[in-house]
Scaffold this motif. Sequence first.
Motif, mmCIF file in Angstrom:
data_model
loop_
_atom_site.group_PDB
_atom_site.id
_atom_site.type_symbol
_atom_site.label_atom_id
_atom_site.label_comp_id
_atom_site.label_asym_id
_atom_site.label_seq_id
_atom_site.Cartn_x
_atom_site.Cartn_y
_atom_site.Cartn_z
ATOM 1 N N ALA A 135 0.149 13.159 -1.363
ATOM 2 C CA ALA A 135 0.551 14.212 -2.305
ATOM 3 C C ALA A 135 -0.657 14.963 -2.845
ATOM 4 O O ALA A 135 -0.608 16.180 -3.035
ATOM 5 N N ALA A 136 -1.767 14.253 -3.076
ATOM 6 C CA ALA A 136 -2.962 14.900 -3.622
ATOM 7 C C ALA A 136 -3.791 15.579 -2.544
ATOM 8 O O ALA A 136 -4.242 16.709 -2.726
ATOM 9 N N CYS A 137 -3.989 14.909 -1.426
ATOM 10 C CA CYS A 137 -4.920 15.402 -0.409
ATOM 11 C C CYS A 137 -4.285 16.388 0.578
ATOM 12 O O CYS A 137 -4.963 17.289 1.065
ATOM 13 N N HIS A 138 -3.029 16.205 0.873
ATOM 14 C CA HIS A 138 -2.326 17.078 1.818
ATOM 15 C C HIS A 138 -0.925 17.352 1.263
ATOM 16 O O HIS A 138 0.068 16.819 1.765
ATOM 17 N N PRO A 139 -0.843 18.172 0.204
ATOM 18 C CA PRO A 139 0.421 18.363 -0.506
ATOM 19 C C PRO A 139 1.573 18.853 0.366
ATOM 20 O O PRO A 139 2.733 18.608 0.055
ATOM 21 N N GLN A 140 1.268 19.546 1.462
ATOM 22 C CA GLN A 140 2.346 20.010 2.338
ATOM 23 C C GLN A 140 3.072 18.832 3.001
ATOM 24 O O GLN A 140 4.185 18.987 3.490
ATOM 25 N N GLN A 141 2.469 17.639 2.985
ATOM 26 C CA GLN A 141 3.094 16.444 3.561
ATOM 27 C C GLN A 141 3.711 15.548 2.482
ATOM 28 O O GLN A 141 4.310 14.519 2.799
ATOM 29 N N ALA A 142 3.563 15.924 1.228
ATOM 30 C CA ALA A 142 4.032 15.101 0.111
ATOM 31 C C ALA A 142 5.523 14.830 0.213
ATOM 32 O O ALA A 142 6.306 15.718 0.511
ATOM 33 N N GLY A 143 5.885 13.589 -0.024
ATOM 34 C CA GLY A 143 7.290 13.205 -0.035
ATOM 35 C C GLY A 143 7.865 12.888 1.328
ATOM 36 O O GLY A 143 8.997 12.425 1.425
ATOM 37 N N ARG A 144 7.116 13.131 2.387
ATOM 38 C CA ARG A 144 7.609 12.811 3.735
ATOM 39 C C ARG A 144 7.571 11.308 3.965
ATOM 40 O O ARG A 144 6.790 10.587 3.357
ATOM 41 N N ASP A 145 8.383 10.855 4.903
ATOM 42 C CA ASP A 145 8.386 9.453 5.294
ATOM 43 C C ASP A 145 7.010 9.121 5.869
ATOM 44 O O ASP A 145 6.557 9.745 6.831
ATOM 45 N N LEU A 146 6.336 8.143 5.276
ATOM 46 C CA LEU A 146 4.979 7.803 5.701
ATOM 47 C C LEU A 146 4.909 7.372 7.162
ATOM 48 O O LEU A 146 3.892 7.583 7.821
ATOM 49 N N ALA A 147 5.979 6.811 7.671
ATOM 50 C CA ALA A 147 5.993 6.360 9.066
ATOM 51 C C ALA A 147 5.879 7.533 10.043
ATOM 52 O O ALA A 147 5.507 7.340 11.198
ATOM 53 N N THR A 148 6.170 8.741 9.576
ATOM 54 C CA THR A 148 6.126 9.920 10.459
ATOM 55 C C THR A 148 4.788 10.656 10.401
ATOM 56 O O THR A 148 4.631 11.672 11.078
ATOM 57 N N ASN A 197 0.795 -1.228 0.000
ATOM 58 C CA ASN A 197 0.000 0.000 0.000
ATOM 59 C C ASN A 197 0.832 1.285 0.000
ATOM 60 O O ASN A 197 0.282 2.372 -0.017
ATOM 61 N N ARG A 198 2.136 1.160 0.020
ATOM 62 C CA ARG A 198 3.013 2.343 0.112
ATOM 63 C C ARG A 198 2.747 3.370 -0.989
ATOM 64 O O ARG A 198 2.561 4.550 -0.716
ATOM 65 N N LEU A 199 2.716 2.946 -2.238
ATOM 66 C CA LEU A 199 2.516 3.886 -3.350
ATOM 67 C C LEU A 199 1.142 4.547 -3.273
ATOM 68 O O LEU A 199 1.010 5.746 -3.518
#
Length: 158
Positions: free
Chosen positions: A119-132, A110-112
């Motif tokens: 990236a679409a819903c909260h772009p300010q969080q895009a590219g961050r480590d999902l674990a955080t 489910n990572r991708l």
Amino acid sequence: MPATAQTSLGAPDPSDPHRSAAQQRPADLLVLREWQTMEGGFVIGVRGAKPDPTDATARTIVVWVETPDGVQLAIDNLRCTPEAPMRLTRQYGRLLIKELNPGGAITEANRLDHQIWWAACHPQQAGRDLATLAAIARELGYSRLLREQQQVLPGQPR
């Protein structure tokens, strides 16, 4: 035979046949995954997230899939509500409806989906480590207890 440069849509670029695929990527492309095989380089990225003009909780985003043979573009639809976050995408002519659990467990399966959704819903969080992102998901109203599942609908009948 040497590889030829591709335009952003995957066609050869007559103005500079030696440009690499990386040089042709749009400046606003967020690379989510990049890997090499014996065939060459592969990249999955996103760009151009836009809100739906008729539904404030819906977004569209362009998914960029770069292979040694060129580039394919797809438009994914996403729902950003805390009650039912999801990604709708097409694969091999089928519609995939992926119900997500933002801030929940992340696996290779489910990572991708989660990277594209953030990236679409909260772009300010895009590219961050999902674990955080678990605490941020909670702050945004996501329960982190939703059941993840996928429905696959066949393509159009012949």
